[in-house]
Design a protein around this motif. Sequence first.
Motif, short mmCIF file in Angstrom:
data_model
loop_
_atom_site.label_atom_id
_atom_site.label_comp_id
_atom_site.label_asym_id
_atom_site.label_seq_id
_atom_site.Cartn_x
_atom_site.Cartn_y
_atom_site.Cartn_z
N ARG A 134 42.75 11.66 33.97
CA ARG A 134 43.52 12.55 33.11
C ARG A 134 44.77 13.04 33.85
O ARG A 134 44.72 13.34 35.04
CB ARG A 134 42.70 13.77 32.72
N ASP A 135 45.83 13.13 33.10
CA ASP A 135 47.05 13.70 33.68
C ASP A 135 46.90 15.22 33.71
O ASP A 135 46.55 15.83 32.71
CB ASP A 135 48.28 13.35 32.84
N ARG A 136 47.14 15.77 34.83
CA ARG A 136 47.07 17.22 34.95
C ARG A 136 48.48 17.75 35.16
O ARG A 136 49.19 17.35 36.07
CB ARG A 136 46.20 17.64 36.13
N THR A 137 48.84 18.62 34.29
CA THR A 137 50.16 19.23 34.36
C THR A 137 50.00 20.70 34.68
O THR A 137 49.26 21.41 34.01
CB THR A 137 50.91 19.08 33.02
N ALA A 138 50.68 21.11 35.67
CA ALA A 138 50.64 22.52 36.03
C ALA A 138 51.77 23.24 35.31
O ALA A 138 52.91 22.79 35.29
CB ALA A 138 50.80 22.69 37.54
#
Length: 100
Positions: A4-8
């Motif tokens: 999964r792409d994790r975006t902060a």
Amino acid sequence: MMPRDRTAIQVITVQPAVSTYLCWSIFSILICTPLGAFAMQQSRKVKQKLAVGDVQAAQDSSSSALILNVLTLVIGVPLNAVVIYFYMWDRKHMFHTTFH
């Protein structure tokens, strides 16, 4: 399983610039003490209200400080000029009557 792409997400809160008119209030104390003292009180309230996050109240205090400082300038400067004029006139008159 796919990664999964994790975006902060960073949330930055910016307080609006609310002027305290503190320097002007200090000058107002020197010109007309009562109004200048009230202006100083309102200027100090701006920082206190911003510290607790009450922006609307800080803006109200800022407006009050501005109004009091303008009143000090409009009333205090001419009043001081009149007082100085009469003080100097009285001294001049006193010296003329004493030595003649």
